[in-house]
Design a protein around this motif. Structure first.
Motif, PDB file in Angstrom:
ATOM      1  N   ASP A  91       0.873  -1.157  -0.072  1.00 37.73           N
ATOM      2  CA  ASP A  91       0.093  -0.061   0.052  1.00 37.73           C
ATOM      3  C   ASP A  91       0.627   1.264  -0.179  1.00 37.73           C
ATOM      4  OD1 ASP A  91      -2.054  -1.689  -0.136  1.00 37.73           O
ATOM      5  OD2 ASP A  91      -2.637  -1.110   2.199  1.00 37.73           O
ATOM      6  N   ASP A 285     -14.571   1.752  -8.789  1.00 40.78           N
ATOM      7  CA  ASP A 285     -14.133   1.526  -7.476  1.00 40.78           C
ATOM      8  C   ASP A 285     -13.349  -0.018  -7.516  1.00 40.78           C
ATOM      9  OD1 ASP A 285     -15.904  -0.622  -7.904  1.00 40.78           O
ATOM     10  OD2 ASP A 285     -17.490   0.112  -6.607  1.00 40.78           O
ATOM     11  N   SER A 286     -13.139  -0.362  -6.284  1.00 39.04           N
ATOM     12  CA  SER A 286     -12.071  -1.465  -6.309  1.00 39.04           C
ATOM     13  C   SER A 286     -12.753  -2.943  -6.897  1.00 39.04           C
ATOM     14  CB  SER A 286     -11.979  -1.945  -4.864  1.00 39.04           C
ATOM     15  OG  SER A 286     -13.258  -2.001  -3.896  1.00 39.04           O
ATOM     16  N   GLN A 287     -14.139  -2.816  -7.231  1.00 37.92           N
ATOM     17  CA  GLN A 287     -14.961  -3.941  -7.857  1.00 37.92           C
ATOM     18  C   GLN A 287     -14.934  -3.620  -9.032  1.00 37.92           C
ATOM     19  OE1 GLN A 287     -15.247  -6.771  -5.976  1.00 37.92           O
ATOM     20  NE2 GLN A 287     -14.489  -5.400  -4.374  1.00 37.92           N
ATOM     21  N   TYR A 307     -11.745   9.007  -2.828  1.00 42.87           N
ATOM     22  CA  TYR A 307     -11.254   7.529  -2.331  1.00 42.87           C
ATOM     23  C   TYR A 307     -11.925   7.083  -0.969  1.00 42.87           C
ATOM     24  CZ  TYR A 307      -8.121   3.749  -1.645  1.00 42.87           C
ATOM     25  OH  TYR A 307      -7.830   2.528  -1.208  1.00 42.87           O
ATOM     26  N   ARG A 308     -12.400   8.155  -0.214  1.00 42.90           N
ATOM     27  CA  ARG A 308     -12.812   7.973   1.055  1.00 42.90           C
ATOM     28  C   ARG A 308     -14.556   7.741   0.767  1.00 42.90           C
ATOM     29  NH1 ARG A 308     -10.764  12.880   4.805  1.00 42.90           N
ATOM     30  NH2 ARG A 308      -8.606  12.099   5.314  1.00 42.90           N
ATOM     31  N   ILE A 310     -15.771   6.449  -2.111  1.00 40.06           N
ATOM     32  CA  ILE A 310     -15.918   5.354  -2.822  1.00 40.06           C
ATOM     33  C   ILE A 310     -14.800   4.269  -2.743  1.00 40.06           C
ATOM     34  CG2 ILE A 310     -15.996   4.512  -5.384  1.00 40.06           C
ATOM     35  CD1 ILE A 310     -17.179   7.549  -5.808  1.00 40.06           C
ATOM     36  N   ASP A 311     -14.810   2.998  -2.031  1.00 35.82           N
ATOM     37  CA  ASP A 311     -13.812   2.270  -1.922  1.00 35.82           C
ATOM     38  C   ASP A 311     -12.653   2.000  -3.069  1.00 35.82           C
ATOM     39  OD1 ASP A 311     -12.430   0.313  -0.274  1.00 35.82           O
ATOM     40  OD2 ASP A 311     -13.465  -1.244  -1.217  1.00 35.82           O
ATOM     41  N   GLY A 312     -11.586   2.334  -2.816  1.00 35.35           N
ATOM     42  CA  GLY A 312     -10.750   2.018  -4.013  1.00 35.35           C
ATOM     43  C   GLY A 312     -10.869   2.503  -5.378  1.00 35.35           C
TER      44      GLY A 312
END
Length: 586
Positions: A91, A285-287, A307-308, A310-312
């Motif tokens: 990370d 997002d992460s997906q 980013y906060r 929406i995840d990723g």
């Protein structure tokens, strides 16, 4: 106290500005012979620069010790296993300096020490009765900056004080956080910095509560907003209360906007302010889920806030936009792909009709009505704060400044203790993860910040608290039987009072000595010449103000004996004491 002699000091001053030095601190520290560049972002501290560095370190130590922190020293070299355990090995990003030993075991050169300190206390602090405790170190840190610049302000190797506190509960953490914040303000004051504590983002360190201490300077990389009510924040972290304005038309209308791709072009084309337009940005997002974000046209997206929310979250490339059927410069909420999620800045709730892209190349909508023509799936604070936005506390207009981050405090919570299994037994005998705080002071950055605030066209103007020496005695002739003995005796008398004294005993022209004295920045300069001696006088010059006055030779030690000697502990770095001395001819 020892008298330093310029003839024996390694102080390679330079007349011309270095070609690659863009800001005052970088330029003057190089010219004054205090640092030398070894490679990109890596510097050697020469004797005078190192004296300043040690004084700042001592100020930091005194304030840390005063609030019960205990000094330790941890390894620079850290095992990758610890970073994998916390989840930061991947990370942290390319700024982490990584290396392998002869057995192909992975390590990093520490940019910070959360993992190592957590590993250190794990299994050693077992009971709530041993808490709270705060440990700190002053050490070289490493970050592989993609573009090192501005000398000591953005370097790859730097000196930092980092402290870590361990607690049984949030109240205890808050108490230490407040004490540390107060100590950081005192450190800034003692270094004679003009500063503000601002709301900030925690970045790779983690935690939800953090404050940056910013030295105000035009050369600072950070943009700040502040209000007379006391509120202040980094523009990337502060809450944005924008003022979008409505462009009211009876009904939604699709208009041709050939060749229009930016907000400025659209506002000019329609003859309306940028605040009446809505800017669209797309990401996933992460997906891999498509999200289209909408913000006031006169603001910029804050990717940290996105980013906060929406995840990723990451912005789409131009090629990815085309794959989703989106048109750069013409995106809007009407006619988006069915599975797209619409996220808008909260300020846009206040205007019912938007001027926005029509999702067709070369076309925009005016009067697109919220709730009738499109819907918003989620509202969030998405914008970078602008000067002129409303203060979150009192709603007055925010003012702007620039700053250099010199220190930061964080409430980490259990981010590291939970992931690394660092626990203690609470009052009920149950295992709990430590509640942690983290606190950093950029020692070498503070040195540069002092120079940024205290300089003029001739050189550095050091505050007494961190100056490489307090007084420079400058004889206009050397080796004679008249001037030089007087200069030596005067230097000895001042040194006996506890002041750090430099005697410029070089066989150089007076002009060279004066130029170097101003460039190096000795706070008090005493000039001894044949004409003055004949009248029993010397000339005294205060570097900060440039004022010169003649005083009797006998009066110099007497006047200095009235000055308080603990400059390092003064709230203004000793400025006021010496401004009060030597103000008039005797």
């Amino acid at each position: 106290m020892e008298i330093l002699k310029m003839s024996e000091l390694y102080v390679p001053t330079v007349k011309e500005d270095p070609a690659d030095a863009d800001i005052a601190s970088h330029r003057l520290l190089l010219r004054a012979g205090m640092i030398r560049k070894m490679s990109s972002g890596v510097y050697t501290f020469l004797p005078l620069g190192y004296r300043v560095l040690r004084k700042i370190e001592q100020i930091v130590r005194e304030e840390m010790d005063a609030i019960g922190s205990q000094e330790i020293m941890m390894p620079v070299l850290q095992s990758a296993d610890l970073w994998h355990e916390s989840g930061r090995w991947n990370d942290y990003g390319p700024e982490l300096m990584r290396l392998s030993d002869r057995h192909d075991r992975e390590f990093c050169l520490g940019p910070t020490h959360e993992e190592l300190i957590t590993s250190l206390i794990k299994g050693e602090l077992r009971s709530y009765k041993q808490l709270p405790i705060t440990l700190y170190q002053i050490q070289v840190k490493f970050r592989d900056e993609i573009r090192p610049r501005f000398g000591l302000l953005r370097s790859r190797e730097f000196i930092m004080k980092d402290a870590y506190s361990f607690h049984a509960d949030q109240d205890s953490l808050q108490e230490t956080y407040d004490a540390m914040s107060k100590a950081y303000g005192i450190i800034c004051d003692r270094c004679a910095l003009e500063w503000r504590g601002v709301e900030a983002d925690s970045g790779q360190i983690g935690g939800k509560v953090t404050t940056e201490f910013m030295a105000l300077a035009e050369s600072g990389e950070a943009e700040l907003v502040y209000c007379d009510c006391g509120y202040s924040a980094n523009t990337e972290a502060g809450e944005c209360i924008a003022h979008p304005s409505i462009y009211d038309v009876p009904a939604m209308e699709k208009i041709a906007t050939p060749g229009i791709h930016t907000i400025d072009e659209l506002a000019e084309f329609l003859d309306i302010p940028a605040s009446s337009t809505v800017k669209a940005l797309s990401g996933k997002d992460s997906q891999g889920q498509l999200h289209v974000l909408f913000i006031p046209g006169d603001h910029e997206l804050n990717e940290i806030k996105a980013y906060r929310a929406i995840d990723g979250f990451e912005l789409l490339t131009d090629e990815e936009m085309l794959s989703f059927g989106l048109h750069k410069g013409s995106m809007g909420p009407v006619g988006l792909p069915e599975d797209a999620k619409v996220v808008a800045d909260r300020s846009l709730q206040r205007i019912g009709k938007w001027v926005v892209g029509a999702n067709e190349e070369g076309y925009h909508f005016i009067g697109a009505e919220l709730g009738r023509d499109f819907k918003v799936d989620a509202w969030a604070d998405l914008c970078v704060v602008n000067v002129g936005d409303a203060c979150p506390q009192c709603k007055c207009e925010l003012k702007g400044a620039r700053g250099i981050e010199v220190s930061q405090v964080f409430q980490l919570g259990d981010k590291y203790s939970r992931s690394m299994g660092a626990t203690f037994l609470d009052k009920n005998g149950k295992e709990q993860p430590f509640i942690m705080g983290c606190y950093g002071v950029g020692v070498s950055r503070t040195l540069a910040a002092v120079v940024e605030q205290h300089n003029d066209e001739a050189g550095i103007k050091w505050p007494m608290s961190v100056a490489p020496a307090h007084v420079c005695v400058i004889p206009l002739t050397v080796g004679d039987d008249e001037v030089f003995p007087v200069a030596e005796n005067l230097a000895e008398s001042v040194a006996k009072l506890g002041f750090e004294v430099v005697l410029d005993d070089r066989n150089e022209r007076p002009g060279v000595k004066f130029a170097d004295a101003d460039l190096i920045g000795w706070p008090l300069q005493i000039i001894v010449g044949k004409r003055g001696i004949a009248e029993g006088k010397v000339e005294v010059r205060r570097r900060r103000t440039g004022e010169r006055s003649d005083f009797s030779i006998a009066a110099i030690p007497e006047l200095l004996s009235f000055a308080e000697r603990n400059f390092e502990r003064m709230a203004d770095g000793g400025v006021a004491v010496f401004d009060s001395l030597f103000k008039f001819d005797d």
